[in-house]
Write an enzyme that holds these catalytic residues in place. Structure first.
Site, PDB file in Angstrom:
ATOM      1  N   GLN A 207       7.523  72.004 -68.887  1.00 35.82           N
ATOM      2  CA  GLN A 207       7.243  72.994 -67.695  1.00 35.82           C
ATOM      3  C   GLN A 207       5.988  73.479 -67.495  1.00 35.82           C
ATOM      4  O   GLN A 207       5.711  74.004 -66.356  1.00 35.82           O
ATOM      5  CB  GLN A 207       8.140  74.206 -67.616  1.00 35.82           C
ATOM      6  CG  GLN A 207       9.634  74.035 -67.699  1.00 35.82           C
ATOM      7  CD  GLN A 207      10.190  73.211 -66.549  1.00 35.82           C
ATOM      8  OE1 GLN A 207       9.608  73.250 -65.398  1.00 35.82           O
ATOM      9  NE2 GLN A 207      11.537  72.819 -66.565  1.00 35.82           N
ATOM     10  N   CYS A 378      20.166  75.194 -69.418  1.00 35.19           N
ATOM     11  CA  CYS A 378      20.106  74.641 -70.953  1.00 35.19           C
ATOM     12  C   CYS A 378      19.448  75.823 -71.853  1.00 35.19           C
ATOM     13  O   CYS A 378      18.569  75.650 -72.663  1.00 35.19           O
ATOM     14  CB  CYS A 378      19.428  73.386 -71.109  1.00 35.19           C
ATOM     15  SG  CYS A 378      20.177  71.943 -70.092  1.00 35.19           S
TER      16      CYS A 378
HETATM   17  N1  C6P Z   1      14.580  71.332 -68.321  1.00 31.81           N
HETATM   18  C1  C6P Z   1      15.777  71.911 -66.214  1.00 31.81           C
HETATM   19  O1  C6P Z   1      16.339  71.841 -65.216  1.00 31.81           O
HETATM   20  P1  C6P Z   1      14.323  66.365 -70.534  1.00 31.81           P
HETATM   21  O2  C6P Z   1      15.632  66.918 -69.978  1.00 31.81           O
HETATM   22  O3  C6P Z   1      14.011  65.824 -72.167  1.00 31.81           O
HETATM   23  O4  C6P Z   1      13.111  65.629 -69.724  1.00 31.81           O
HETATM   24  O5  C6P Z   1      13.495  67.829 -70.696  1.00 31.81           O
HETATM   25  C2  C6P Z   1      13.930  68.821 -71.514  1.00 31.81           C
HETATM   26  C3  C6P Z   1      13.455  70.203 -71.293  1.00 31.81           C
HETATM   27  C4  C6P Z   1      12.732  70.645 -72.449  1.00 31.81           C
HETATM   28  N2  C6P Z   1      11.952  71.858 -72.575  1.00 31.81           N
HETATM   29  C5  C6P Z   1      12.007  72.513 -71.229  1.00 31.81           C
HETATM   30  C6  C6P Z   1      11.194  73.744 -71.050  1.00 31.81           C
HETATM   31  C7  C6P Z   1      12.700  71.924 -70.069  1.00 31.81           C
HETATM   32  O6  C6P Z   1      12.656  72.688 -69.090  1.00 31.81           O
HETATM   33  C8  C6P Z   1      13.465  70.763 -70.211  1.00 31.81           C
HETATM   34  C9  C6P Z   1      14.271  70.244 -69.136  1.00 31.81           C
HETATM   35  C10 C6P Z   1      15.306  70.860 -67.045  1.00 31.81           C
HETATM   36  O7  C6P Z   1      15.336  73.109 -66.590  1.00 31.81           O
HETATM   37  C11 C6P Z   1      16.573  70.090 -67.057  1.00 31.81           C
HETATM   38  S1  C6P Z   1      17.653  70.777 -68.183  1.00 31.81           S
END
Ligand code: C6P
Length: 421
Positions: A207, A378
């Site tokens: 992020q 999540c």
């Molecule tokens: N957060 C959200 O809507 P991926 O899915 O592997 O590209 O990213 C995972 C991930 C890891 N760390 C942080 C801080 C994140 O925000 C995310 C992904 C999205 O908040 C999808 S759950």
């Protein structure tokens, strides 16, 4: 109307084709970039151009197209390194996403390094992707996972985090920026504390990389992970960066083609880094198209993007805060934060049972053409700490402007009235 002079909003918006579409008869107001960002035309075109012009496997062929694809794929690696201020592209490992990057590091560095008695320090505000892999690693190695708590006001207890770092700590794994509250964490200071006890700092930059100028040397982090899809690039490509001297002695993550030097029937030797961690045919098209996303971000300037988003977030906090019963979760005014704003609507602010379920708010907003995320994001431990099932989350990016915020505020006021009846 443009909120800041930092960005040419009209031009930027025109470069994202999806922003021109209608949803449920309304102009699309896309406020879900923390989940995944929209893509500019240059990125979309780069994906097709790859398949039309140079589609071929990399590091294998002896023909013209294979050479071109390999060169573009490796140039993309160097471009990613430049984007985060890394000198050596060998520290860049392509993965599918942030999640895979974290798992890769846990399964290689973690398994090779940790033993019972060692400690991994993380925090309660982490996305599951930066928590569950460390839980699994602790179970596998006998190491202990220490988790710094979140305070009731949804901010990370930094004193508790500092207190958990000890000579037993081998790794501190934390997010640069929370995907729920938008808080930006002081990773430079935490890195200094980790390094003082001989531990590494692993940063989940999912992020932050899309929104904040990042320089791994200036921040002095040891490893970071981020996803292309959250920063204007295609889905299916993520990045693990680690200092090459950390990667060099590590065993592979997965076995197969590309990651070997030589193979016999009963054993094999490993390729140099980063190939050692990239088994099988990689996501060539999307790695190459990711370059267009990075060029786009740098073309506008990460400082200008940050300035625009900071102004927009400040305005959003002020305007949303005026809606009766709307509670915002996250850092106090003035604390470092991104343009992610999580909130809930209560019909009676004094009565927690009067919560309008975030999914209902999300559905009402969707009917007005506004895309937000509603859920636990999540982050189950964080939701449990806040004693709420979920939040509504509006996340802004460089293509959002004050009119998007206006639309959100009006729809939320209508939503409140609807549920108050
Ligand atoms: N957060 C959200 O809507 P991926 O899915 O592997 O590209 O990213 C995972 C991930 C890891 N760390 C942080 C801080 C994140 O925000 C995310 C992904 C999205 O908040 C999808 S759950």
């Amino acid at each position: 109307m443009a909120l800041t002079r930092a960005l040419d909003m009209e031009r930027i918006r025109s470069e994202f084709p999806i922003l021109g579409r209608q949803v449920h008869g309304h102009r699309l107001v896309y406020l879900d970039s923390a989940a995944t960002s929209q893509k500019p035309r240059s990125v979309i075109d780069a994906v097709s151009r790859y398949y039309e012009d140079i589609n071929s496997n990399v590091h294998r062929g002896v023909h013209y197209l294979a050479d071109q694809a390999t060169e573009a794929y490796e140039n993309a690696r160097a471009r990613v390194a430049r984007f985060i201020g890394a000198d050596d592209p060998r520290g860049i490992v392509y993965t599918r996403n942030t999640t895979e990057a974290i798992n890769l590091f846990a399964r290689t560095w973690g398994v090779a390094t940790l033993k019972p008695g060692d400690e991994i320090v993380t925090t309660e505000i982490e996305h599951h992707s930066n928590l569950v892999p460390w839980q699994m690693l602790a179970a596998l190695t006998g190491a202990t996972l220490r988790v710094a708590p979140v305070r009731p006001d949804a901010t990370l207890d930094l004193d508790a985090l500092r207190g958990l770092i000890s000579p037993r700590t081998r790794l501190v794994a934390m997010s640069h920026c929370s995907n729920v509250t938008g808080a930006i964490h002081p990773i430079e200071e935490i890195g200094r504390l980790a390094h003082a006890v001989g531990a590494l700092l692993f940063v989940d930059a999912a992020q932050s990389a899309p929104h904040i100028p990042l320089d791994v040397k200036a921040l002095d982090v040891d490893a970071i992970a981020f996803s292309s899809h959250k920063m204007l690039g295609p889905t299916g490509i993520g990045i693990l960066w680690a200092k090459p001297e950390i990667l060099e002695p590590l065993p592979p993550f997965m076995g197969g083609g590309s990651m070997i030097r030589e193979v016999w029937t009963d054993h094999a030797t490993w390729a140099d880094i980063p190939a050692r961690f990239e088994a099988g045919t990689p996501n060539i098209a999307d790695a190459i198209a990711f370059v267009e996303a990075l060029d786009y971000l740098d073309g506008i300037g990460m400082n200008a993007i940050r300035e625009h988003e900071t102004t927009l977030a400040g305005e959003a906090l002020a305007r949303l805060g005026e809606i009766p019963g709307l509670r915002i979760y996250g850092p106090p005014t003035g604390a470092p934060r991104s343009a992610v704003v999580s909130f809930n609507l209560f019909i009676d602010p004094a009565d927690p049972d009067s919560l309008v379920h975030p999914h209902d708010v999300g559905t009402v907003l969707d009917a007005a053409g506004i895309a937000v995320r509603a859920g636990h994001h999540c982050c189950n431990p964080l939701m449990r700490k806040l004693d709420i099932p979920a939040t509504v989350r509006a996340s802004f990016y460089l293509y959002n402007d004050i009119d998007d915020l206006d639309t959100l505020v009006t729809a939320l006021r209508n939503c409140r009235e609807m549920f108050d009846r």
